[in-house]
Motif scaffolding. Structure first.
Motif, PDB file in Angstrom:
ATOM      1  N   ALA A 329     122.169-110.713 -92.445  1.00 29.23           N
ATOM      2  CA  ALA A 329     120.727-111.187 -92.466  1.00 29.23           C
ATOM      3  C   ALA A 329     120.021-110.925 -90.962  1.00 29.23           C
ATOM      4  CB  ALA A 329     120.376-112.426 -92.713  1.00 29.23           C
ATOM      5  N   ILE A 330     120.716-111.287 -89.977  1.00 30.30           N
ATOM      6  CA  ILE A 330     119.858-111.038 -88.758  1.00 30.30           C
ATOM      7  C   ILE A 330     120.115-109.655 -88.011  1.00 30.30           C
ATOM      8  CG2 ILE A 330     122.097-111.509 -87.090  1.00 30.30           C
ATOM      9  CD1 ILE A 330     120.262-113.428 -85.322  1.00 30.30           C
ATOM     10  N   GLY A 331     121.165-109.121 -88.502  1.00 30.86           N
ATOM     11  CA  GLY A 331     121.240-107.614 -88.098  1.00 30.86           C
ATOM     12  C   GLY A 331     120.187-106.856 -88.287  1.00 30.86           C
ATOM     13  N   SER A 332     119.308-106.982 -89.535  1.00 33.12           N
ATOM     14  CA  SER A 332     118.346-106.171 -89.987  1.00 33.12           C
ATOM     15  C   SER A 332     117.089-106.271 -89.008  1.00 33.12           C
ATOM     16  CB  SER A 332     118.082-106.496 -91.627  1.00 33.12           C
ATOM     17  OG  SER A 332     117.449-107.897 -91.521  1.00 33.12           O
ATOM     18  N   VAL A 333     117.012-107.542 -88.361  1.00 31.15           N
ATOM     19  CA  VAL A 333     115.904-107.541 -87.512  1.00 31.15           C
ATOM     20  C   VAL A 333     116.018-107.658 -86.133  1.00 31.15           C
ATOM     21  CG1 VAL A 333     114.912-109.186 -89.217  1.00 31.15           C
ATOM     22  CG2 VAL A 333     116.209-110.221 -87.594  1.00 31.15           C
ATOM     23  N   PRO A 362     128.516-103.397 -87.037  1.00 30.45           N
ATOM     24  CA  PRO A 362     127.629-103.005 -85.927  1.00 30.45           C
ATOM     25  C   PRO A 362     128.057-103.546 -84.542  1.00 30.45           C
ATOM     26  CG  PRO A 362     126.447-103.762 -87.993  1.00 30.45           C
ATOM     27  CD  PRO A 362     127.897-104.034 -87.970  1.00 30.45           C
ATOM     28  N   ASP A 363     127.654-103.175 -83.411  1.00 33.54           N
ATOM     29  CA  ASP A 363     127.756-103.435 -82.102  1.00 33.54           C
ATOM     30  C   ASP A 363     126.615-104.296 -81.734  1.00 33.54           C
ATOM     31  OD1 ASP A 363     128.530-103.879 -79.661  1.00 33.54           O
ATOM     32  OD2 ASP A 363     128.757-101.691 -79.019  1.00 33.54           O
ATOM     33  N   PHE A 364     126.992-105.715 -81.826  1.00 30.64           N
ATOM     34  CA  PHE A 364     125.644-106.406 -81.371  1.00 30.64           C
ATOM     35  C   PHE A 364     125.434-106.420 -80.070  1.00 30.64           C
ATOM     36  CE2 PHE A 364     126.374-107.744 -85.784  1.00 30.64           C
ATOM     37  CZ  PHE A 364     125.084-108.258 -86.195  1.00 30.64           C
ATOM     38  N   ARG A 365     126.346-105.950 -79.291  1.00 31.12           N
ATOM     39  CA  ARG A 365     125.967-105.728 -77.717  1.00 31.12           C
ATOM     40  C   ARG A 365     124.862-104.862 -77.499  1.00 31.12           C
ATOM     41  NH1 ARG A 365     132.130-104.802 -76.061  1.00 31.12           N
ATOM     42  NH2 ARG A 365     131.898-103.414 -77.827  1.00 31.12           N
ATOM     43  N   THR A 366     124.554-103.975 -78.418  1.00 32.83           N
ATOM     44  CA  THR A 366     123.425-103.169 -78.150  1.00 32.83           C
ATOM     45  C   THR A 366     121.940-104.091 -78.318  1.00 32.83           C
ATOM     46  OG1 THR A 366     123.311-102.449 -80.571  1.00 32.83           O
ATOM     47  CG2 THR A 366     124.584-101.265 -78.859  1.00 32.83           C
ATOM     48  N   ALA A 367     122.119-105.170 -78.915  1.00 36.54           N
ATOM     49  CA  ALA A 367     121.005-105.810 -79.161  1.00 36.54           C
ATOM     50  C   ALA A 367     120.858-107.301 -78.152  1.00 36.54           C
ATOM     51  CB  ALA A 367     120.767-106.420 -80.764  1.00 36.54           C
ATOM     52  N   PHE A 368     121.837-107.749 -77.938  1.00 35.92           N
ATOM     53  CA  PHE A 368     121.885-109.057 -76.912  1.00 35.92           C
ATOM     54  C   PHE A 368     122.837-108.625 -75.735  1.00 35.92           C
ATOM     55  CE2 PHE A 368     122.022-110.374 -81.428  1.00 35.92           C
ATOM     56  CZ  PHE A 368     120.865-110.929 -81.421  1.00 35.92           C
ATOM     57  N   VAL A 384     135.787-115.096 -84.315  1.00 36.83           N
ATOM     58  CA  VAL A 384     134.252-114.437 -84.069  1.00 36.83           C
ATOM     59  C   VAL A 384     134.403-113.423 -83.350  1.00 36.83           C
ATOM     60  CG1 VAL A 384     131.908-114.840 -83.187  1.00 36.83           C
ATOM     61  CG2 VAL A 384     133.032-116.625 -84.643  1.00 36.83           C
ATOM     62  N   GLN A 385     135.227-113.346 -82.115  1.00 34.76           N
ATOM     63  CA  GLN A 385     135.262-112.432 -80.974  1.00 34.76           C
ATOM     64  C   GLN A 385     135.892-111.118 -81.789  1.00 34.76           C
ATOM     65  OE1 GLN A 385     137.902-113.154 -77.867  1.00 34.76           O
ATOM     66  NE2 GLN A 385     137.620-111.394 -76.717  1.00 34.76           N
ATOM     67  N   THR A 386     136.756-111.144 -82.662  1.00 33.77           N
ATOM     68  CA  THR A 386     137.695-110.249 -83.553  1.00 33.77           C
ATOM     69  C   THR A 386     136.649-109.427 -84.291  1.00 33.77           C
ATOM     70  OG1 THR A 386     139.943-111.238 -83.258  1.00 33.77           O
ATOM     71  CG2 THR A 386     139.557-109.372 -84.850  1.00 33.77           C
ATOM     72  N   SER A 387     135.940-110.499 -85.110  1.00 32.45           N
ATOM     73  CA  SER A 387     134.854-109.716 -86.051  1.00 32.45           C
ATOM     74  C   SER A 387     133.834-109.067 -85.670  1.00 32.45           C
ATOM     75  CB  SER A 387     134.644-110.954 -87.071  1.00 32.45           C
ATOM     76  OG  SER A 387     133.770-111.928 -86.384  1.00 32.45           O
ATOM     77  N   LEU A 388     133.219-109.648 -84.543  1.00 27.15           N
ATOM     78  CA  LEU A 388     132.058-109.013 -83.826  1.00 27.15           C
ATOM     79  C   LEU A 388     132.576-107.909 -82.665  1.00 27.15           C
ATOM     80  CD1 LEU A 388     129.699-111.869 -83.721  1.00 27.15           C
ATOM     81  CD2 LEU A 388     129.829-110.193 -85.042  1.00 27.15           C
ATOM     82  N   ARG A 389     133.918-107.600 -82.241  1.00 22.10           N
ATOM     83  CA  ARG A 389     134.291-106.796 -81.569  1.00 22.10           C
ATOM     84  C   ARG A 389     133.721-107.203 -80.033  1.00 22.10           C
ATOM     85  NH1 ARG A 389     133.563-100.912 -83.552  1.00 22.10           N
ATOM     86  NH2 ARG A 389     131.349-101.721 -83.621  1.00 22.10           N
ATOM     87  N   LEU A 390     133.642-108.386 -79.759  1.00 22.19           N
ATOM     88  CA  LEU A 390     133.036-108.911 -78.400  1.00 22.19           C
ATOM     89  C   LEU A 390     134.242-108.796 -77.377  1.00 22.19           C
ATOM     90  CD1 LEU A 390     130.953-111.886 -79.743  1.00 22.19           C
ATOM     91  CD2 LEU A 390     130.195-109.558 -79.296  1.00 22.19           C
ATOM     92  N   SER A 391     133.820-108.705 -76.126  1.00 22.56           N
ATOM     93  CA  SER A 391     134.788-108.643 -74.985  1.00 22.56           C
ATOM     94  C   SER A 391     134.974-110.072 -74.551  1.00 22.56           C
ATOM     95  CB  SER A 391     133.794-107.860 -73.950  1.00 22.56           C
ATOM     96  OG  SER A 391     132.899-108.402 -73.181  1.00 22.56           O
ATOM     97  N   ALA A 392     135.903-110.141 -73.605  1.00 24.98           N
ATOM     98  CA  ALA A 392     136.210-111.319 -73.089  1.00 24.98           C
ATOM     99  C   ALA A 392     135.142-112.020 -72.371  1.00 24.98           C
ATOM    100  CB  ALA A 392     137.552-111.171 -72.012  1.00 24.98           C
ATOM    101  N   GLU A 393     134.257-111.069 -71.569  1.00 26.07           N
ATOM    102  CA  GLU A 393     133.114-111.710 -70.768  1.00 26.07           C
ATOM    103  C   GLU A 393     132.132-112.273 -71.732  1.00 26.07           C
ATOM    104  OE1 GLU A 393     129.926-110.593 -67.417  1.00 26.07           O
ATOM    105  OE2 GLU A 393     131.624-109.092 -68.042  1.00 26.07           O
ATOM    106  N   GLY A 429     114.041-110.866 -69.541  1.00 25.27           N
ATOM    107  CA  GLY A 429     114.086-109.927 -70.741  1.00 25.27           C
ATOM    108  C   GLY A 429     115.176-109.887 -71.307  1.00 25.27           C
ATOM    109  N   ASP A 430     116.566-110.616 -71.002  1.00 23.14           N
ATOM    110  CA  ASP A 430     117.551-110.756 -71.603  1.00 23.14           C
ATOM    111  C   ASP A 430     117.575-111.500 -72.741  1.00 23.14           C
ATOM    112  OD1 ASP A 430     118.746-109.440 -69.470  1.00 23.14           O
ATOM    113  OD2 ASP A 430     120.313-111.027 -68.718  1.00 23.14           O
ATOM    114  N   ARG A 431     118.125-111.012 -73.759  1.00 26.71           N
ATOM    115  CA  ARG A 431     118.372-111.751 -75.190  1.00 26.71           C
ATOM    116  C   ARG A 431     119.542-112.399 -75.534  1.00 26.71           C
ATOM    117  NH1 ARG A 431     115.704-109.134 -80.352  1.00 26.71           N
ATOM    118  NH2 ARG A 431     117.078-107.350 -80.140  1.00 26.71           N
TER     119      ARG A 431
END
Length: 478
Positions: A329-333, A362-368, A384-393, A429-431
């Motif tokens: 849902a949130i990815g679409s916006v 989707p790589d949410f690091r392109t949006a946030f 959550v880290q695994t499913s969203l492929r987030l980095s340690a930082e 400007g950061d999200r």
């Protein structure tokens, strides 16, 4: 020269995300130039003179008016503050383990010792002094005392930072899941700060750790109906003294190993004055229609009548399903066109060619630029880290908040945001993506954009005395 997949993807993102600029704009300009060449200068001037003044006014004024109205109606977080409880409330892992030895049977003590060791919590978290006693003192009066300590500390700090007078607050929204006295927590705040008689006050109960985002939505909606530049105070908290369980049900012992004392106060307004963040989106997902999700965090009595919150073994799996529905849902916006296109192509390939083809994540690091993932526990953060492929930082604020403050329920997201700001990582400007999980089961998201980065006076509690020690390698200190 070797072209890596990352370079190819970066080029793909530039082309797709800037399609209108690179393709559509030149094409439109070409069409206009051809049309102008066909008509000639005299015909163009004749057409312009033929326009009525009302058409010109509408073409110029109407879009401007609509844009102004939209910007004025958007909620802005003026400031926020998190409570750092008194030092006499601190409890180390060793102390919590020792208290469990006297409060539980041998099996329960050993189970609790293992859970505390693996929890990811450090030795500086807080519980109410009533839980330091043996046996713990879990009474209504102790619950009220804990409520007043954390709520008043957070609100006092917020009012001191902003200079806002209590009588200037128009809306009040409080939330807490387990402790709901009469009068309500909203009434406690009204009484303490002598808020106006016409204030719109709401208290939200039983909504779990994601209630903070729900409170944001309630405050935002009330602000839309309020006069220009109205102010809303939101207070999120949970109380440890009434969720303590000393029975034999292992699943009902888990909350005592994770939940800790804390609260956050947030001031929202539709005014641009001194705004720090802009609230852009709120997306809520509720899966309570499914029995498995409904009962995965369930308050009930055990076989001998002891009250507690039963956390199911399926909690992490249920949270993953709720998160997946929420990110769709949130990815679409929020996602750029390049990520949406990649997801759509993988979806079509899966349907047409082979069902075994994995959907593109989707790589949410392109949006946030920043992520505040609810620190409900080590396993939840890992999932959550695994499913969203987030980095340690990316996930660092969640892990460090869990270590320093534990799971403070609905207020934990604000401790994580405070961590990012204390580390001086927030830029104009950061999200920021806030993701909260809660009983029901719910996964709620809020998206913020930074308007003004924090000043020296804004970096205070709760990280002021400990930010220099973080980040830590949790595997080494746990």
């Amino acid at each position: 020269m070797v072209i890596s997949p990352s370079h190819l993807k970066h080029s793909f993102e530039i082309i797709v995300n800037n399609f209108l600029l690179l393709v559509a704009t030149p094409a439109m300009a070409l069409v206009l130039l051809r049309k102008a060449a066909q008509l000639g200068p005299d015909e163009i001037l004749s057409g312009l003179h033929g326009l009525r003044q009302v058409h010109v006014l509408l073409a110029v004024f109407l879009p401007f008016a609509l844009a102004t109205l939209y910007l004025m109606s958007r909620s802005r977080s003026v400031y926020y503050s998190c409570c750092r409880p008194n030092s006499n409330c601190r409890v180390s892992i060793g102390s919590a383990t020792e208290n469990a030895r006297f409060s539980l049977d041998d099996g329960g003590h050993q189970f609790m010792a293992r859970m505390l060791k693996r929890s990811g919590l450090g030795d500086q978290t807080y519980v109410h002094p009533s839980l330091h006693y043996i046996p713990p003192g879990c009474t209504l009066s102790e619950g009220r005392d804990e409520a007043e300590q954390v709520i008043f500390a957070a609100v006092d700090d917020l009012l001191a930072k902003t200079g806002i007078r209590p009588e200037a607050i128009d809306i009040l929204v409080t939330n807490c899941t387990a402790f709901n006295p009469t009068p309500s927590l909203a009434d406690i705040v009204v009484n303490r700060y002598k808020l106006r008689a016409d204030i719109r006050s709401v208290h939200i109960s039983g909504m779990g750790c994601s209630a903070g985002v729900i409170s944001l939505e309630v405050a935002r909606n009330l602000l839309q109906a309020a006069p220009r530049a109205a102010r809303a105070l939101m207070v999120s908290t949970e109380f440890t003294s009434l969720i303590n369980y000393t029975g034999k049900n292992r699943a009902m012992l888990l909350p005592a190993a994770l939940f800790r004392m804390g609260a956050a106060a947030v001031l929202l307004s539709t005014s641009r004055s001194r705004s720090r963040f802009r609230l852009q989106h709120i997306v809520r997902t509720v899966t309570a229609a499914q029995d498995r999700a409904y009962r995965c965090a369930y308050q009930e009595e055990d076989d001998v009548g002891g009250m507690g919150i039963n956390l199911s073994k399926e909690l992490v799996a249920v949270a993953g399903d709720a998160l997946q529905a929420n990110i769709v849902a949130i990815g679409s916006v929020v996602l750029p066109p390049s990520e949406k296109l990649l997801f759509a192509l993988s979806f079509v390939a899966r349907k047409v060619f082979n069902k075994k083809i994995k959907l593109y994540v989707p790589d949410f690091r392109t949006a946030f630029q920043h992520f505040c993932i609810h620190c409900g526990g080590r396993a939840v953060i890992d999932a959550v880290q695994t499913s969203l492929r987030l980095s340690a930082e990316n996930i660092e604020p969640s892990r460090m908040t869990l270590h320093r403050f534990g799971n403070t329920s609905s207020s934990s997201l604000w401790y994580e945001l405070a961590y990012i700001e204390a580390k001086r990582r927030m830029r104009k400007g950061d999200r920021v993506w806030m993701v909260g999980f809660g009983s029901g089961f719910k996964c709620n998201s809020a998206v913020w954009q930074c308007i003004t980065s924090a000043s020296n006076t804004d970096i205070g509690t709760p990280w002021a005395d400990s930010i220099h020690m973080y980040p830590l390698n949790i595997s080494e200190v746990s």
